[in-house]
Design an enzyme around this catalytic site. Structure first.
Site, PDB file in Angstrom:
ATOM      1  CG  MET A 279      22.172 -20.867   1.902  1.00 58.17           C
ATOM      2  SD  MET A 279      20.842 -20.314   0.801  1.00 58.17           S
ATOM      3  CE  MET A 279      19.512 -20.120   1.998  1.00 58.17           C
ATOM      4  CG  ASN A 281      22.055 -21.549   5.612  1.00 57.48           C
ATOM      5  OD1 ASN A 281      21.154 -21.958   4.906  1.00 57.48           O
ATOM      6  ND2 ASN A 281      23.335 -21.742   5.332  1.00 57.48           N
ATOM      7  CD  GLU A 314      24.638 -14.836   0.720  1.00 53.68           C
ATOM      8  OE1 GLU A 314      23.533 -15.154   1.184  1.00 53.68           O
ATOM      9  OE2 GLU A 314      24.899 -14.871  -0.501  1.00 53.68           O
TER      10      GLU A 314
HETATM   11 ZN   LIG Z   1      20.857 -13.934  -2.281  1.00 56.98          ZN
END
Ligand SMILES: [Zn+2]
Length: 871
Positions: A279, A281, A314
């Site tokens: 993820m 972030n 990412e």
């Molecule tokens: Zn993605």
């Protein structure tokens, strides 16, 4: 976000659902969050202020909150002296919203003060508990709609704000969040300290993160950005490779985008329990352990590639997603399509020898197959509820959108496309954008019809089919319709307004021309050695050729086409056969033409399809006859390759591993005894001289494995906790055992509470989709439904339902349909529709092609019992 790789992708069907958008008129500007988690009690308390601007006077404000217990809510006019007033709180749990109503009208700038309690859940979303045998961690996963479980918020991507975050945690613990720690002081609570973080840039709520625990890190630095890769303390020795990957990718993107990474640092943290793959972030990337941690010295290249890809994916989101965010989830593809396309660009620049162009071609081919099913959806779809939004994270938003972006780059050229990307990002920095913003930026920069091309691919569902005919000398007629597997037996004549950049192969560089509903005849490039209409395998379309054109391609298939183009051709012929317009015998002929194929990925793709012929089309004795053909044809090639050599190229290792895998699958006695020996050596601690084959060997040995081997694996799972890759590998190998007593043990183990939630659904999915275990697993799942359901999270339920797509009989289809009519699974209605459609497609395919296969085998398979062949 990147999906977990074993996850089965799902599609979305829009159902009538209650709109769950926040009312307009209130804009959050800044949040101040102070959280105190209790890792033992699995709860947390929060104090929050939100500075908002109101477009018009009102007495109430509505925001998102879920599983939040409010203590009190008040407001003060920002900077004013008016007394605070307290709100009456009305919660609407079905909408995950709360309305604060005040006695006096609010207007202009207002500060909300909120005190509340929440729970650290075990469902891998919101603020949740991640556990190891030693301790608990409190971590976050907010995309798409779960920030509201950690703090009441305006939880929509366009409602960006800045954040000041502070957490009070145990004295021995630390916290990692989006920005740097600016203050660390003892708390008024004994044995705790409070960590305060620098103000973030303007960002969406779903990108906020805070991770509590005793994480340890490796460090690096590039372009003045400090980089860390972190894990639980026992695994920190596996973090160095990810730092190297991030240093390369971050520098690559700083240059590519022409906009420097803006955060003061970059952290990547591996979490013991994590549902997705990773993820993005902002400044604080989170990962499933297997997608970040790798032992550089012992890991094979696929494991290293995976980490490099996920890190690159990412990191690209820091620009595409974090700095510039889609306006709403209907344009999720802007985030995920771009990151999916970009991950191989960066990782491929780092390790060109890892053959990413072939991987892209295989992905494209598989995605075109997926998208040709009747249950597909357009790239952009209307979504309102969390359920609908969750189902957007599928192969269409990722791989299809990524392929369309790759097609447009190929059409415009790298430099022109990159300039368009830069202009798009620069125009929307720290804001939001739509699909139209992206293609308008590309069209304005290039003066090419990118808007028309992209709009046709983003708004039409499915796959265009380009059918070539020969017209007058020097010209080729090309018609375009939408290709479908699911409408009758033939290719559909559904027309859509496709605008397709068709690229022809020539002796030097591809020549592209746009096929439109108004322009259906294209000139054939002068120096084309053959008429091949998907040069470089970058076009998102299927092609049919006349028999003469196809014969001419086949005659030069390994000399005139690149490996990626050969993969593309295999996909086209397979799709044609599946749609009923081709004969499975002709497809198998192509497989035999390619048997001396020098490239591992090409061979793997065609053999993958041959195993589909076995599972989907062949029945009864024809399965054994097809296995015998595989043994007869490919065993000599495998033997001629010999064992591993020093400094062997990656492609050579892959080739041996592919042949080893398919021959084992076809029950080749030599390969099977080699697989058993290698597995035995592994469990008795002997070093293998061919580590590239071990994964396949253990899987093959498990297929015929007995209780002793199973017991050894169970012991190995317990011991493997120090290496997450090994642990996952062995855990999933349990699903390959076929002995019914052992299948039962695996099923019981999966729901025993000893397997992490993140893994249990994917093991179940394997058991439910393999032809050898699916009947037993399906019966067991129905009989033990409450125990199975207790293991499911919001996303994994759909994986289990989606795994049923591999059945191929009317009886099973009806069972699946009636079972799930009364046993509901969260966010899985589209997975169910898709599974039922796939079963129907398979029933039809088998009816049409099984007689063709039988005829082909009559002339190609040796007569006799399979065990007597190939020894
Ligand atoms: Zn993605």
């Amino acid at each position: 976000m990147i999906r977990y790789r074993l996850a089965l992708a799902l599609t979305l069907v829009c159902s009538a659902a209650q709109a769950q958008r926040l009312p307009d008129g209130v804009h959050p500007e800044h949040y101040t969050l102070a959280l105190t988690p209790d890792l033992k009690a699995a709860t947390f308390s929060g104090e929050e202020t939100i500075d908002v601007t109101m477009d018009r006077p009102a007495k109430s404000i509505t925001l998102n909150a879920a599983e939040i217990q409010f203590l009190d809510v008040s407001e003060t006019p920002t900077g004013g002296t008016a007394p605070a007033q307290t709100a009456v709180i009305t919660k609407d749990d079905s909408k995950e919203q709360a309305m604060f109503t005040f006695p006096q009208t609010l207007s202009g700038k207002v500060t909300l003060h909120i005190r509340y309690n929440g729970i650290l859940n075990d469902k891998l979303r919101g603020f949740y508990l991640s556990k190891t045998p030693l301790r608990n961690y409190a971590v976050t996963q907010f995309e798409p709609t779960d920030a509201r479980r950690a703090f009441p918020s305006f939880d929509e991507p366009a409602l960006k704000a800045t954040f000041d975050i502070a957490l009070t945690v145990d004295a021995n613990d630390t916290v990692i969040s989006n920005t740097n720690i600016i203050e660390d002081k003892p708390s008024s609570v004994p044995k705790k300290h409070t960590l305060r973080f620098a103000t973030t840039p303007k960002m969406s709520t779903y990108l906020v993160a805070f991770l509590v625990g005793d994480f340890q890190c490796s460090t690096g630095r590039v372009d003045d950005t400090p980089i860390r890769a972190c894990s639980t303390p026992d695994k920190v020795k596996l973090t160095k490779f990810a730092v190297d990957a991030a240093e390369f990718s971050l520098h690559y993107y700083d240059n590519y985008f022409g906009i420097k990474y803006p955060m003061p640092k970059l952290d990547m943290v591996a979490l013991p329990d994590f549902e997705a793959g990773a993820m993005e972030n902002f400044g604080c990337l989170t990962y499933r352990e297997t997608d970040l941690l790798v032992d550089e010295k012992s890991a094979n290249i696929p494991a290293q590639k995976r980490v490099a890809e996920v890190v690159a994916h990412e990191l690209s989101h820091q620009w595409f997603g974090d700095m510039v965010t889609m306006q709403w989830w209907d344009n999720l593809w802007l985030n995920e399509g771009f990151a999916t396309w970009m991950e191989h660009k960066a990782a491929g620049a780092w390790h060109p020898e890892w053959n990413f162009p072939q991987d892209d071609a295989t992905n494209l081919s598989d995605t075109l197959d997926y998208d040709a099913e009747g249950t597909t959806r357009p790239i952009r779809a209307t979504v309102n509820t969390p359920d609908q939004i969750n189902q957007m994270f599928d192969r269409i938003s990722y791989e299809k959108a990524g392929a369309v972006i790759g097609m447009v780059e190929n059409y415009l050229g790298e430099q022109a496309f990159r300039a368009g990307v830069h202009n798009y990002l620069q125009a929307h920095l720290y804001g939001n954008a739509t699909a139209e913003d992206f293609w308008t930026a590309q069209t304005t920069n290039s003066h090419q019809p990118v808007d028309k091309i992209m709009q046709s691919f983003v708004e039409n569902s499915g796959v265009p089919l380009v059918s070539l005919t020969q017209t007058q000398p020097g010209g080729v007629g090309a018609s375009e319709v939408t290709f479908s597997l699911s409408q009758n037996a033939a290719i559909s004549d559904r027309t859509a307004n496709w605008s397709i950049p068709v690229c022809f192969k020539t002796a030097d560089k591809p020549v592209c021309d746009v096929l439109t509903p108004q322009r259906k005849s294209l000139p054939v490039p002068a120096n084309a050695p053959i008429l091949f209409a998907n040069a470089a395998s970058k076009g998102y379309y299927r092609v049919t050729y006349t028999p003469q054109q196809y014969s001419a391609i086949l005659a030069k298939v390994t000399t005139a086409l690149t490996p990626a183009e050969r993969i593309n051709l295999i996909g086209d012929r397979w799709a044609l056969m599946q749609s009923g317009s081709g004969d499975v015998g002709e497809f198998l002929d192509l497989a035999l033409v390619l048997k001396q194929e020098p490239n591992a990925a090409v061979l793997a793709h065609v053999l993958d399809k041959v195993s589909d012929v076995h599972d989907l089309i062949a029945t009864g004795a024809d399965r054994a006859r097809l296995e015998s053909v595989i043994r007869t044809q490919f065993s000599p090639i495998y033997k001629a390759m010999g064992g591993p050599q020093r400094h062997e190229p990656y492609d050579h290792q892959e080739m041996r591993s592919t042949l080893f895998g398919i021959l084992g699958w076809a029950k080749d006695p030599t390969v099977m005894s080699q697989a058993r020996q290698m597995t035995n050596d592994l469990f008795t601690g002997k070093r293998s001289d061919d580590p590239g084959l071990i994964d396949a060997a253990v899987g093959l040995a498990a297929g015929t494995g007995d209780r002793d081997l199973y017991d050894s694996m169970m012991v190995a799972v317990q011991r493997a906790v120090v290496d997450p890759n090994l642990e996952e590998e062995i855990l999933h190998t349990l699903a390959f055992f076929q002995d019914p007593a052992l299948v039962k043990r695996t099923l019981e183990y999966v729901v025993s509470g000893q397997v992490r939630n993140q893994d249990s659904a994917s093991i179940l999915a394997v058991l439910l989709s393999q032809t050898e275990t699916q009947d037993q697993a399906w019966k067991w799942v129905q009989e033990h439904w409450p125990a199975v359901k207790a293991q499911l999270t919001v996303n994994s339920g759909a994986h289990v339902v989606g795994a049923l797509h591999n059945f191929c009989t009317v009886q099973r289809r009806d069972e699946v349909k009636s079972f799930f009519a009364t046993h509901t699974v969260e966010a899985s209605d589209t997975a169910l529709t898709k599974s039922l459609q796939s079963i129907d497609d398979c029933i039809r395919l088998r009816a049409v092609q099984a007689p063709n296969l039988n005829r082909w085998l009559d002339t190609h398979a040796s007569v006799g019992h399979p065990a007597s062949v190939g020894q």
